[in-house]
Design a protein around this motif. Structure first.
Motif, PDB file in Angstrom:
ATOM      1  N   UNK A   1       0.838  -1.199   0.000  1.00 12.96           N
ATOM      2  CA  UNK A   1       0.000   0.000   0.000  1.00 12.96           C
ATOM      3  C   UNK A   1       0.877   1.255   0.000  1.00 12.96           C
ATOM      4  N   UNK A   2       1.409   1.573  -1.163  1.00 15.94           N
ATOM      5  CA  UNK A   2       2.337   2.697  -1.301  1.00 15.94           C
ATOM      6  C   UNK A   2       1.674   4.033  -0.995  1.00 15.94           C
ATOM      7  N   UNK A   3       0.406   4.193  -1.361  1.00 13.96           N
ATOM      8  CA  UNK A   3      -0.285   5.464  -1.112  1.00 13.96           C
ATOM      9  C   UNK A   3      -0.384   5.740   0.388  1.00 13.96           C
ATOM     10  N   UNK A   4      -0.725   4.730   1.171  1.00 11.65           N
ATOM     11  CA  UNK A   4      -0.830   4.933   2.622  1.00 11.65           C
ATOM     12  C   UNK A   4       0.550   5.149   3.244  1.00 11.65           C
ATOM     13  N   UNK A   5       1.549   4.487   2.730  1.00 14.37           N
ATOM     14  CA  UNK A   5       2.905   4.709   3.243  1.00 14.37           C
ATOM     15  C   UNK A   5       3.315   6.172   3.031  1.00 14.37           C
ATOM     16  N   UNK A   6       3.066   6.702   1.842  1.00 18.76           N
ATOM     17  CA  UNK A   6       3.384   8.118   1.572  1.00 18.76           C
ATOM     18  C   UNK A   6       2.567   9.033   2.470  1.00 18.76           C
ATOM     19  N   UNK A   7       1.303   8.714   2.646  1.00 19.31           N
ATOM     20  CA  UNK A   7       0.424   9.536   3.482  1.00 19.31           C
ATOM     21  C   UNK A   7       0.924   9.591   4.920  1.00 19.31           C
ATOM     22  N   UNK A   8       1.282   8.440   5.466  1.00 24.47           N
ATOM     23  CA  UNK A   8       1.779   8.412   6.842  1.00 24.47           C
ATOM     24  C   UNK A   8       3.078   9.191   6.980  1.00 24.47           C
ATOM     25  N   UNK A   9       3.969   9.035   6.030  1.00 26.44           N
ATOM     26  CA  UNK A   9       5.244   9.764   6.094  1.00 26.44           C
ATOM     27  C   UNK A   9       5.027  11.267   6.002  1.00 26.44           C
ATOM     28  N   UNK A  10       4.120  11.705   5.136  1.00 22.76           N
ATOM     29  CA  UNK A  10       3.810  13.141   5.040  1.00 22.76           C
ATOM     30  C   UNK A  10       3.158  13.657   6.325  1.00 22.76           C
ATOM     31  N   UNK A  11       2.444  12.772   7.030  1.00 24.97           N
ATOM     32  CA  UNK A  11       1.794  13.161   8.287  1.00 24.97           C
ATOM     33  C   UNK A  11       2.770  13.153   9.460  1.00 24.97           C
ATOM     34  N   UNK A  12       4.019  12.756   9.229  1.00 25.87           N
ATOM     35  CA  UNK A  12       5.028  12.793  10.280  1.00 25.87           C
ATOM     36  C   UNK A  12       5.390  11.456  10.893  1.00 25.87           C
ATOM     37  N   UNK A  13       4.819  10.368  10.395  1.00 26.77           N
ATOM     38  CA  UNK A  13       5.117   9.037  10.917  1.00 26.77           C
ATOM     39  C   UNK A  13       6.400   8.510  10.264  1.00 26.77           C
ATOM     40  N   UNK A  14       7.101   7.654  11.005  1.00 30.49           N
ATOM     41  CA  UNK A  14       8.316   7.011  10.492  1.00 30.49           C
ATOM     42  C   UNK A  14       8.101   5.506  10.427  1.00 30.49           C
ATOM     43  N   UNK A  15       8.620   4.895   9.376  1.00 31.53           N
ATOM     44  CA  UNK A  15       8.554   3.439   9.272  1.00 31.53           C
ATOM     45  C   UNK A  15       9.545   2.823  10.255  1.00 31.53           C
ATOM     46  N   UNK A  16       9.074   1.841  11.029  1.00 30.72           N
ATOM     47  CA  UNK A  16       9.906   1.189  12.034  1.00 30.72           C
ATOM     48  C   UNK A  16      10.346  -0.204  11.637  1.00 30.72           C
ATOM     49  N   UNK A  17       9.520  -0.913  10.928  1.00 26.04           N
ATOM     50  CA  UNK A  17       9.866  -2.283  10.598  1.00 26.04           C
ATOM     51  C   UNK A  17       8.690  -3.021   9.996  1.00 26.04           C
ATOM     52  N   UNK A  18       8.808  -4.339   9.993  1.00 27.95           N
ATOM     53  CA  UNK A  18       7.814  -5.202   9.372  1.00 27.95           C
ATOM     54  C   UNK A  18       7.201  -6.117  10.425  1.00 27.95           C
ATOM     55  N   UNK A  19       5.885  -6.212  10.405  1.00 22.58           N
ATOM     56  CA  UNK A  19       5.170  -7.211  11.199  1.00 22.58           C
ATOM     57  C   UNK A  19       4.858  -8.352  10.224  1.00 22.58           C
TER      58      UNK A  19
END
Length: 164
Positions: free
Chosen positions: A119-137
């Motif tokens: 889900x690339x669109x949601x990944x971009x959205x979260x990053x623009x909102x200030x969230x950072x990717x931490x890892x994989x579940x």
């Protein structure tokens, strides 16, 4: 048009199907028959996403515990948007506003979100909102008849405060 969040009403429920979005095939589900609990401390809660006067989606959360005490609680948020609201920054703004609400009105130290690795669109959205990717579940979500990996994102109180 400005985006705002508000409690879900019974009149909103027919508009909040979640069924036409990619990454939403979780199998048969009963339709929602009651509004979400809008309290930020609710174990399961949610708000409507409104653009102008139209309900265009919903945000929901489940409280996770990383330890046995209240200070170890953190909301894991999720979003659904109607097709007409996707790709226009509404999700980014809504998720940013929800993180703001949690940090301004509760003592949580972290707000997190999980999204499908595809889900690339949601990944971009979260990053623009200030969230950072931490890892994989790995293999965490059952969808479309199989288990799928999710990316875990978060924003911490100190990151949010420094970004304001």
């Amino acid at each position: 048009m400005p985006v705002r969040l508000r409690p879900v009403t019974e009149a909103d429920l027919p508009h909040l199907t979640g069924s036409d979005a990619p990454y939403e095939d979780f199998g048969p589900r009963n339709p929602r028959t009651a509004p979400y609990d809008p309290s930020l401390t609710a174990d399961l809660g949610g708000l409507a996403v409104v653009e102008g006067e139209d309900v265009v989606g919903s945000l929901s959360w489940a409280q996770l515990r990383w330890g046995p005490n209240e200070a170890s609680r953190s909301p894991m948020i999720g979003i659904w948007l109607a097709a007409s609201a996707r790709g226009r920054g509404i999700g980014t703004e809504a998720q940013r506003q929800l993180a703001d609400l949690f940090f301004l009105h509760t003592t949580v130290n972290r707000v997190e979100a999980h999204t499908d690795r595809e889900n690339l669109a949601e990944q971009r959205s979260l990053e623009k909102a200030g969230f950072r990717q931490e890892g994989v579940a790995r293999g965490a979500q059952w969808r479309e008849g199989a288990h799928h990996d999710l990316y875990v994102y978060s924003v911490l109180r100190e990151e949010w405060a420094s970004g304001r």
